[in-house]
Design a protein around this motif. Sequence first.
Motif, PDB file in Angstrom:
ATOM      1  N   ALA A   3       0.853  -1.185   0.000  1.00 41.27           N
ATOM      2  CA  ALA A   3       0.000   0.000   0.000  1.00 41.27           C
ATOM      3  C   ALA A   3       0.889   1.235   0.000  1.00 41.27           C
ATOM      4  O   ALA A   3       1.919   1.272   0.664  1.00 41.27           O
ATOM      5  CB  ALA A   3      -0.913   0.004   1.210  1.00 41.27           C
ATOM      6  N   ARG A   4       0.471   2.228  -0.767  1.00 37.92           N
ATOM      7  CA  ARG A   4       1.173   3.517  -0.823  1.00 37.92           C
ATOM      8  C   ARG A   4       0.134   4.609  -0.604  1.00 37.92           C
ATOM      9  O   ARG A   4      -0.983   4.506  -1.095  1.00 37.92           O
ATOM     10  CB  ARG A   4       1.812   3.752  -2.192  1.00 37.92           C
ATOM     11  N   THR A   5       0.551   5.661   0.098  1.00 38.10           N
ATOM     12  CA  THR A   5      -0.338   6.792   0.322  1.00 38.10           C
ATOM     13  C   THR A   5       0.313   8.057  -0.203  1.00 38.10           C
ATOM     14  O   THR A   5       1.464   8.347   0.106  1.00 38.10           O
ATOM     15  CB  THR A   5      -0.662   6.953   1.824  1.00 38.10           C
ATOM     16  N   ALA A   6      -0.448   8.781  -0.994  1.00 35.70           N
ATOM     17  CA  ALA A   6      -0.026  10.096  -1.495  1.00 35.70           C
ATOM     18  C   ALA A   6      -0.928  11.119  -0.829  1.00 35.70           C
ATOM     19  O   ALA A   6      -2.129  10.877  -0.655  1.00 35.70           O
ATOM     20  CB  ALA A   6      -0.167  10.164  -3.005  1.00 35.70           C
ATOM     21  N   SER A   7      -0.359  12.247  -0.439  1.00 38.17           N
ATOM     22  CA  SER A   7      -1.190  13.259   0.214  1.00 38.17           C
ATOM     23  C   SER A   7      -0.817  14.654  -0.257  1.00 38.17           C
ATOM     24  O   SER A   7       0.277  14.881  -0.783  1.00 38.17           O
ATOM     25  CB  SER A   7      -1.075  13.166   1.739  1.00 38.17           C
ATOM     26  N   CYS A   8      -1.758  15.557  -0.033  1.00 40.04           N
ATOM     27  CA  CYS A   8      -1.527  16.953  -0.385  1.00 40.04           C
ATOM     28  C   CYS A   8      -0.558  17.581   0.617  1.00 40.04           C
ATOM     29  O   CYS A   8      -0.171  16.954   1.610  1.00 40.04           O
ATOM     30  CB  CYS A   8      -2.851  17.708  -0.411  1.00 40.04           C
ATOM     31  N   SER A   9      -0.212  18.812   0.382  1.00 36.80           N
ATOM     32  CA  SER A   9       0.760  19.515   1.217  1.00 36.80           C
ATOM     33  C   SER A   9       0.277  19.696   2.660  1.00 36.80           C
ATOM     34  O   SER A   9       1.041  19.537   3.601  1.00 36.80           O
ATOM     35  CB  SER A   9       1.072  20.873   0.594  1.00 36.80           C
ATOM     36  N   CYS A  10      -1.011  19.973   2.831  1.00 35.19           N
ATOM     37  CA  CYS A  10      -1.515  20.210   4.190  1.00 35.19           C
ATOM     38  C   CYS A  10      -2.031  18.944   4.865  1.00 35.19           C
ATOM     39  O   CYS A  10      -2.319  18.965   6.050  1.00 35.19           O
ATOM     40  CB  CYS A  10      -2.600  21.287   4.172  1.00 35.19           C
ATOM     41  N   ILE A  15      -4.777   9.831  -0.972  1.00 37.47           N
ATOM     42  CA  ILE A  15      -5.245   8.688  -1.734  1.00 37.47           C
ATOM     43  C   ILE A  15      -4.335   7.512  -1.414  1.00 37.47           C
ATOM     44  O   ILE A  15      -3.110   7.658  -1.402  1.00 37.47           O
ATOM     45  CB  ILE A  15      -5.298   8.980  -3.255  1.00 37.47           C
ATOM     46  N   GLU A  16      -4.946   6.377  -1.112  1.00 32.74           N
ATOM     47  CA  GLU A  16      -4.186   5.157  -0.842  1.00 32.74           C
ATOM     48  C   GLU A  16      -4.410   4.195  -2.002  1.00 32.74           C
ATOM     49  O   GLU A  16      -5.548   3.938  -2.403  1.00 32.74           O
ATOM     50  CB  GLU A  16      -4.646   4.513   0.461  1.00 32.74           C
ATOM     51  N   VAL A  17      -3.310   3.692  -2.547  1.00 33.24           N
ATOM     52  CA  VAL A  17      -3.348   2.743  -3.655  1.00 33.24           C
ATOM     53  C   VAL A  17      -2.615   1.479  -3.237  1.00 33.24           C
ATOM     54  O   VAL A  17      -1.800   1.503  -2.315  1.00 33.24           O
ATOM     55  CB  VAL A  17      -2.714   3.347  -4.932  1.00 33.24           C
ATOM     56  N   GLY A  98       5.148  13.055  -6.921  1.00 35.18           N
ATOM     57  CA  GLY A  98       5.712  13.826  -5.818  1.00 35.18           C
ATOM     58  C   GLY A  98       4.898  13.761  -4.544  1.00 35.18           C
ATOM     59  O   GLY A  98       5.435  13.926  -3.448  1.00 35.18           O
ATOM     60  N   ALA A  99       3.602  13.494  -4.670  1.00 32.83           N
ATOM     61  CA  ALA A  99       2.732  13.441  -3.498  1.00 32.83           C
ATOM     62  C   ALA A  99       2.975  12.207  -2.634  1.00 32.83           C
ATOM     63  O   ALA A  99       2.518  12.147  -1.501  1.00 32.83           O
ATOM     64  CB  ALA A  99       1.274  13.502  -3.926  1.00 32.83           C
ATOM     65  N   PHE A 100       3.724  11.237  -3.169  1.00 30.70           N
ATOM     66  CA  PHE A 100       4.094  10.076  -2.359  1.00 30.70           C
ATOM     67  C   PHE A 100       5.283  10.408  -1.448  1.00 30.70           C
ATOM     68  O   PHE A 100       5.535   9.699  -0.485  1.00 30.70           O
ATOM     69  CB  PHE A 100       4.463   8.883  -3.243  1.00 30.70           C
ATOM     70  N   ALA A 101       5.999  11.487  -1.760  1.00 36.00           N
ATOM     71  CA  ALA A 101       7.165  11.906  -0.974  1.00 36.00           C
ATOM     72  C   ALA A 101       8.113  10.731  -0.738  1.00 36.00           C
ATOM     73  O   ALA A 101       8.577  10.500   0.376  1.00 36.00           O
ATOM     74  CB  ALA A 101       6.731  12.547   0.342  1.00 36.00           C
ATOM     75  N   ASP A 102       8.395   9.993  -1.801  1.00 37.44           N
ATOM     76  CA  ASP A 102       9.244   8.803  -1.740  1.00 37.44           C
ATOM     77  C   ASP A 102      10.371   8.933  -2.759  1.00 37.44           C
ATOM     78  O   ASP A 102      10.152   8.742  -3.960  1.00 37.44           O
ATOM     79  CB  ASP A 102       8.401   7.557  -2.039  1.00 37.44           C
ATOM     80  N   PRO A 103      11.584   9.262  -2.312  1.00 32.75           N
ATOM     81  CA  PRO A 103      12.690   9.428  -3.258  1.00 32.75           C
ATOM     82  C   PRO A 103      13.096   8.129  -3.958  1.00 32.75           C
ATOM     83  O   PRO A 103      13.862   8.156  -4.915  1.00 32.75           O
ATOM     84  CB  PRO A 103      13.836   9.972  -2.394  1.00 32.75           C
ATOM     85  N   HIS A 104      12.549   6.998  -3.506  1.00 34.34           N
ATOM     86  CA  HIS A 104      12.867   5.712  -4.142  1.00 34.34           C
ATOM     87  C   HIS A 104      11.759   5.242  -5.077  1.00 34.34           C
ATOM     88  O   HIS A 104      11.797   4.091  -5.534  1.00 34.34           O
ATOM     89  CB  HIS A 104      13.142   4.655  -3.064  1.00 34.34           C
ATOM     90  N   PHE A 105      10.802   6.118  -5.360  1.00 34.36           N
ATOM     91  CA  PHE A 105       9.709   5.766  -6.262  1.00 34.36           C
ATOM     92  C   PHE A 105      10.300   5.430  -7.641  1.00 34.36           C
ATOM     93  O   PHE A 105      11.281   6.040  -8.059  1.00 34.36           O
ATOM     94  CB  PHE A 105       8.733   6.944  -6.390  1.00 34.36           C
ATOM     95  N   PRO A 106       9.726   4.461  -8.346  1.00 36.21           N
ATOM     96  CA  PRO A 106      10.276   4.089  -9.653  1.00 36.21           C
ATOM     97  C   PRO A 106      10.334   5.272 -10.627  1.00 36.21           C
ATOM     98  O   PRO A 106       9.445   6.128 -10.617  1.00 36.21           O
ATOM     99  CB  PRO A 106       9.296   3.023 -10.163  1.00 36.21           C
TER     100      PRO A 106
END
Length: 135
Positions: A3-10, A15-17, A98-106
């Motif tokens: 599961a991955r979660t992306a979120s807005c700045s605030c 969204i969870e995928v 970018g909303a996942f804030a994961d520098p290891h994203f593919p």
Amino acid sequence: MQARTASCSCGQLSIEVDGAPLGVGICHCLACQRRTGSVFAALAAFAPPYKVTGTATEYLRLGDRGSRYTFRFCPVCGTNLFHTEAGAESAFVAVAVGAFADPHFPPPEDSVYDCRRHPWVVLPPGTKAYDKDPD
């Protein structure tokens, strides 16, 4: 499944995928440049189901070939978080990488509207570049 979660700045909208992305791409079209405030949009497509938490404001945009895209963004901080294509909602949701804030994203596999790419933007090795949208 992962599961991955992306979120807005605030943090108001997220969204969870589940699972690996169906694909990762970048778009250099002028609409994406204006929408993101950047020189390209980085997006990852995921298969449903997905879970949205929070309230989103929607914006409908017509694509070059008549496709209709509904973009969802946070009404508080303005982050453009995800979108769906009319008629393809059951196939995928596109989420801002970018909303996942994961520098290891593919990294991206495809680059569309390369004709609009800023000349100083260098694509990762192996990225397929398309002058326009290949669909």
